[in-house]
Design an enzyme around this catalytic site. Structure first.
Site, PDB file in Angstrom:
ATOM      1  N   PHE A  71      -9.998  16.407  89.057  1.00  0.00           N
ATOM      2  CA  PHE A  71      -9.246  17.680  89.017  1.00  0.00           C
ATOM      3  C   PHE A  71     -10.043  18.824  88.377  1.00  0.00           C
ATOM      4  O   PHE A  71      -9.476  19.705  87.748  1.00  0.00           O
ATOM      5  CB  PHE A  71      -7.884  17.488  88.327  1.00  0.00           C
ATOM      6  CG  PHE A  71      -7.089  16.381  88.952  1.00  0.00           C
ATOM      7  CD1 PHE A  71      -6.569  16.544  90.231  1.00  0.00           C
ATOM      8  CD2 PHE A  71      -6.913  15.170  88.303  1.00  0.00           C
ATOM      9  CE1 PHE A  71      -5.866  15.506  90.842  1.00  0.00           C
ATOM     10  CE2 PHE A  71      -6.222  14.137  88.911  1.00  0.00           C
ATOM     11  CZ  PHE A  71      -5.696  14.293  90.188  1.00  0.00           C
ATOM     12  N   ARG A  72     -11.374  18.761  88.519  1.00  0.00           N
ATOM     13  CA  ARG A  72     -12.255  19.816  88.007  1.00  0.00           C
ATOM     14  C   ARG A  72     -12.156  20.009  86.485  1.00  0.00           C
ATOM     15  O   ARG A  72     -12.490  21.063  85.962  1.00  0.00           O
ATOM     16  CB  ARG A  72     -11.985  21.157  88.699  1.00  0.00           C
ATOM     17  CG  ARG A  72     -12.030  21.100  90.216  1.00  0.00           C
ATOM     18  CD  ARG A  72     -13.133  21.981  90.790  1.00  0.00           C
ATOM     19  NE  ARG A  72     -12.987  22.228  92.220  1.00  0.00           N
ATOM     20  CZ  ARG A  72     -13.468  21.435  93.174  1.00  0.00           C
ATOM     21  NH1 ARG A  72     -14.115  20.313  92.861  1.00  0.00           N
ATOM     22  NH2 ARG A  72     -13.322  21.765  94.436  1.00  0.00           N
ATOM     23  N   LEU A  73     -11.653  18.981  85.812  1.00  0.00           N
ATOM     24  CA  LEU A  73     -11.590  19.062  84.341  1.00  0.00           C
ATOM     25  C   LEU A  73     -12.840  18.391  83.775  1.00  0.00           C
ATOM     26  O   LEU A  73     -12.784  17.389  83.067  1.00  0.00           O
ATOM     27  CB  LEU A  73     -10.287  18.412  83.839  1.00  0.00           C
ATOM     28  CG  LEU A  73      -9.023  19.095  84.388  1.00  0.00           C
ATOM     29  CD1 LEU A  73      -7.769  18.374  83.946  1.00  0.00           C
ATOM     30  CD2 LEU A  73      -8.973  20.560  83.938  1.00  0.00           C
TER      31      LEU A  73
ATOM     32  N   TYR B 250      -9.197  13.453  94.883  1.00  0.00           N
ATOM     33  CA  TYR B 250      -9.557  13.475  93.466  1.00  0.00           C
ATOM     34  C   TYR B 250      -9.402  12.091  92.855  1.00  0.00           C
ATOM     35  O   TYR B 250     -10.220  11.630  92.081  1.00  0.00           O
ATOM     36  CB  TYR B 250      -8.655  14.449  92.698  1.00  0.00           C
ATOM     37  CG  TYR B 250      -9.167  15.861  92.672  1.00  0.00           C
ATOM     38  CD1 TYR B 250     -10.433  16.143  92.172  1.00  0.00           C
ATOM     39  CD2 TYR B 250      -8.393  16.911  93.121  1.00  0.00           C
ATOM     40  CE1 TYR B 250     -10.896  17.445  92.127  1.00  0.00           C
ATOM     41  CE2 TYR B 250      -8.857  18.219  93.075  1.00  0.00           C
ATOM     42  CZ  TYR B 250     -10.110  18.479  92.580  1.00  0.00           C
ATOM     43  OH  TYR B 250     -10.570  19.750  92.533  1.00  0.00           O
TER      44      TYR B 250
END
Ligand code: FMN
Length: 220
Positions: A196-198, A16
């Protein structure tokens, strides 16, 4: 499931970290201008066809269908693609003239989605675009009964040869079964990968094609 999966594992904390944050990407307020900027950026980094886009339609039974097409034009009116109007997609668009488009550019980790009504382009507009295609592609448009069963590759080659002989050295006009459609968006969503998939999502919605856009940030 046994054995080694061909699905890549989820990224680790370290992986990430190397997906560097892209900073400010919603650099224009007008969604068409913003889309133009993102498409131009994708054109610099994609290995091919940055204008390739998934086109979703719905058939008479309400069953969705999706396939790739090439975006050939876009402006304030909408987004244009060309196809055989007697294909599965052409038939579906007659039954239900609404569609969705989804671009995904892996090289810049961005997605743009459009939803809206579909309008056929004018015959003049379709003629003008058809005339820009290579002669062999124009003959191909006459030869292919797109989406219908074909006996074998030879059947297509025979059709290509027959059409090439029919037109000889004459101009190849646009076939009556080949034209373009314009998706007139009432919804456009920009998505950009964040660590982080944010991820960041910016949605534009309007009640009709003549109404103003309402902007909203969405949870990822
Ligand atoms: C990258 C890419 C671009 C394509 N562009 C077009 C296009 O612009 N027009 C088209 O009719 N088919 C295009 N195709 C083929 C379609 O995906 C599809 O096979 C064909 O249109 C028949 O779809 P249908 O049976 O759902 O109508 C493209 C395929 C790929 C993979």
């Amino acid at each position: 499931m046994t054995g080694k999966s061909i699905i890549p594992p989820s990224p680790s904390e370290e992986t990430y970290a190397v997906h560097e944050d892209q900073g400010e990407v919603f650099t224009k307020d007008d969604p068409f201008a913003l889309f133009g900027e993102w498409l131009a950026r994708a054109g610099e980094t994609e290995p091919n066809d940055p204008n390739a886009v998934a086109l979703a339609t719905v058939d008479a039974d309400g069953l969705p269908n999706v396939r790739m097409v090439l975006l050939k034009d876009f402006d304030m009116r909408g987004l244009t693609f060309y196809t055989n109007t007697e294909s599965a997609k052409g038939t579906e668009l007659v039954q239900n003239p609404k569609a969705a488009l989804c671009f995904h550019w892996k090289s810049i980790r961005r997605q743009v989605r459009f939803r809206g009504d579909i309008m056929p382009v004018s015959p003049e507009e379709a003629d003008a675009y058809f005339a820009t295609r290579a002669r062999s592609a124009r003959i191909g448009a006459w030869a292919s009964a797109q989406s219908r069963p074909m006996e074998g590759r030879f059947a297509l080659e025979k059709q290509v040869a027959a059409k090439a002989a029919q037109f000889g050295i004459k101009e190849v006009p646009r076939p009556p079964h080949w034209s373009g459609y314009r998706l007139i968006p009432t919804e456009i969503e920009f998505w950009v990968n964040r660590p982080f998939r944010l991820h960041d999502r910016l949605q534009y919605k309007r009640a009709s094609k003549d109404a103003g856009w309402v902007k909203a940030h969405l949870y990822p």
